[in-house]
Enzyme design. Structure first.
Site, mmCIF file in Angstrom:
data_model
loop_
_atom_site.group_PDB
_atom_site.id
_atom_site.type_symbol
_atom_site.label_atom_id
_atom_site.label_comp_id
_atom_site.label_asym_id
_atom_site.label_seq_id
_atom_site.Cartn_x
_atom_site.Cartn_y
_atom_site.Cartn_z
ATOM 1 N N SER A 6 -7.598 0.011 0.514
ATOM 2 C CA SER A 6 -7.979 1.094 1.424
ATOM 3 C C SER A 6 -6.938 2.196 1.277
ATOM 4 O O SER A 6 -5.939 2.221 1.988
ATOM 5 C CB SER A 6 -8.033 0.581 2.869
ATOM 6 O OG SER A 6 -8.359 1.624 3.759
ATOM 7 N N GLU B 41 -3.268 -8.765 3.539
ATOM 8 C CA GLU B 41 -3.151 -9.221 4.931
ATOM 9 C C GLU B 41 -4.386 -8.923 5.770
ATOM 10 O O GLU B 41 -4.513 -9.431 6.893
ATOM 11 C CB GLU B 41 -1.932 -8.569 5.590
ATOM 12 C CG GLU B 41 -2.114 -7.138 6.063
ATOM 13 C CD GLU B 41 -2.011 -6.086 4.964
ATOM 14 O OE1 GLU B 41 -2.023 -4.879 5.295
ATOM 15 O OE2 GLU B 41 -1.936 -6.454 3.780
ATOM 16 N N HIS C 78 -4.261 -4.656 0.289
ATOM 17 C CA HIS C 78 -3.999 -5.207 1.621
ATOM 18 C C HIS C 78 -4.372 -6.686 1.678
ATOM 19 O O HIS C 78 -5.401 -7.054 2.264
ATOM 20 C CB HIS C 78 -4.788 -4.431 2.677
ATOM 21 C CG HIS C 78 -4.252 -3.071 2.956
ATOM 22 N ND1 HIS C 78 -3.136 -2.854 3.735
ATOM 23 C CD2 HIS C 78 -4.665 -1.851 2.532
ATOM 24 C CE1 HIS C 78 -2.886 -1.556 3.816
ATOM 25 N NE2 HIS C 78 -3.796 -0.926 3.085
ATOM 26 N N CYS D 172 0.810 -1.210 0.000
ATOM 27 C CA CYS D 172 0.000 0.000 0.000
ATOM 28 C C CYS D 172 0.849 1.268 0.000
ATOM 29 O O CYS D 172 1.535 1.544 -0.965
ATOM 30 C CB CYS D 172 -0.989 -0.038 1.169
ATOM 31 S SG CYS D 172 -2.382 1.114 0.940
ATOM 32 N N LYS E 2 -11.889 8.059 -1.028
ATOM 33 C CA LYS E 2 -11.049 6.933 -0.637
ATOM 34 C C LYS E 2 -11.461 5.672 -1.393
ATOM 35 O O LYS E 2 -12.652 5.357 -1.490
ATOM 36 C CB LYS E 2 -11.169 6.696 0.869
ATOM 37 C CG LYS E 2 -10.220 5.642 1.418
ATOM 38 C CD LYS E 2 -10.382 5.541 2.930
ATOM 39 C CE LYS E 2 -9.378 4.582 3.536
ATOM 40 N NZ LYS E 2 -9.541 4.500 5.015
ATOM 41 N N ARG F 66 -14.572 3.753 12.300
ATOM 42 C CA ARG F 66 -13.710 4.813 12.831
ATOM 43 C C ARG F 66 -13.940 6.125 12.087
ATOM 44 O O ARG F 66 -14.092 7.186 12.695
ATOM 45 C CB ARG F 66 -12.247 4.379 12.699
ATOM 46 C CG ARG F 66 -11.214 5.409 13.134
ATOM 47 C CD ARG F 66 -9.879 5.078 12.502
ATOM 48 N NE ARG F 66 -9.931 5.190 11.042
ATOM 49 C CZ ARG F 66 -9.048 4.598 10.229
ATOM 50 N NH1 ARG F 66 -8.090 3.828 10.723
ATOM 51 N NH2 ARG F 66 -9.147 4.773 8.921
#
Length: 312
Positions: free
Chosen positions: A192, A237, A235, A142, A163, A249
């Site tokens: 992300s 992971e 990502h 990323c 985003k 969040r």
């Protein structure tokens, strides 16, 4: 075979609960093999969560791996106890003379900062250059992938207004590349980020090849011909709830984020997310370890110095 991690690292209990084999230093010392040495430069604020995610990916291989957790500075990280950092992390200066078979550099929540404005950018540049002489193959995730492209090739990312968040469909573009061995022609992966570099820009750099991409998310896996660098813009992971936690969040912070794409059934955040990227995420890292690290690294890591490649 197991991964060797520091004794009492919190990730150990999580991994053992998932029936993932880890070992401590005493047991590893009795293994009559040359394990792979892998460093993890963890730039994420929540170190423990990211440790678990990456160690889980590293565990799915027959190779024994010694893992060093590395921090880029001594400042107290957000969302991680200082005691954890002191107990389990190496300052870069402590490992600067060491050679590694592989290095993983994580993403970082630095989307809107210019690289040169990042407080640890000078150290980041030092580590990027150090990896040229001390690491056989480096996997950049990323933000780190874009930062490495900027440093090594002078490629500046563009920032999206919104985003890019969700789980996107990807296509294998180079089925003969070892990184994608065993992949389905179409697979899913989480993203992300705000940063974006077009596929044709990657392809314009001599020695780089986009091997997997998404019509919506763009280039996903970019590999150098010499296998020394792998750039992953997403990502692989991520846990099942990572995108959910980010969405909650940002919502709580009043940012009015869009619902992550292709993540919740019927795009309903009240429903459990649909997880469909784990197998390919695990396979990507396993293939990197096997074909880009284990199959190419010298038995004597001191020979890595002769493999240093010039940057731009």
């Amino acid at each position: 075979m197991p991964i060797r991690i520091p004794e009492q690292l919190p990730a150990q209990d999580v991994l053992l609960g998932e029936n993932i084999f880890t070992m401590d230093s005493d047991r590893a010392a009795h293994q009559d093999i040359r394990p792979l040495e892998v460093g993890i430069l963890n730039l994420m604020p929540n170190k423990i969560e990211t440790e678990v995610q990456i160690l889980r990916l590293l565990s799915n291989t027959p190779l024994q791996i010694n893992v060093d957790l590395i921090r880029i500075d001594n400042q107290a990280p957000k969302n991680t106890p200082q005691s954890h950092m002191d107990a389990f992390y190496h300052d870069f200066s402590q490992v600067a003379e060491k050679k590694y078979d592989g290095l993983i550099v994580t993403g970082a929540p630095l989307a809107h900062l210019q690289y040169t404005k990042v407080k640890y950018w000078d150290t980041m540049v030092t580590i990027l250059e150090w990896a040229q002489r001390h690491v056989q193959s480096t996997l950049y995730l990323c933000w780190a992938a874009h930062a490495a492209m900027y440093h090594f090739h002078g490629v500046q990312r563009k920032l999206r207004e919104d985003k890019l968040s969700g789980v996107y469909e990807h296509q294998v573009l180079d089925p003969n590349n070892e990184l994608l061995r065993g992949f389905d022609p179409v697979f899913y992966a989480p993203h992300s980020r705000y940063g974006h570099i077009r596929s044709d820009v990657y392809e314009s750099v001599p020695g780089l090849r986009v091997v997997a991409a998404s019509a919506e998310a763009g280039a996903y896996v970019i590999a150098s011909e010499d296998k020394r660098r792998v750039f992953v813009t997403g990502h692989p992971e991520y846990d099942a709830l990572t995108l959910h936690d980010e969405y909650q969040r940002d919502t709580a912070a009043g940012q009015q984020p869009a619902v992550p794409v292709n993540y919740y059934p019927n795009d309903d955040p009240s429903l459990p997310p649909l997880v469909r990227w784990r197998s390919h995420g695990s396979l990507l890292v396993t293939n990197w370890l096997n074909y880009y690290v284990y199959q190419t690294t010298p038995y004597d890591l001191e020979q890595l110095a002769s493999k240093a490649q010039p940057t731009r």
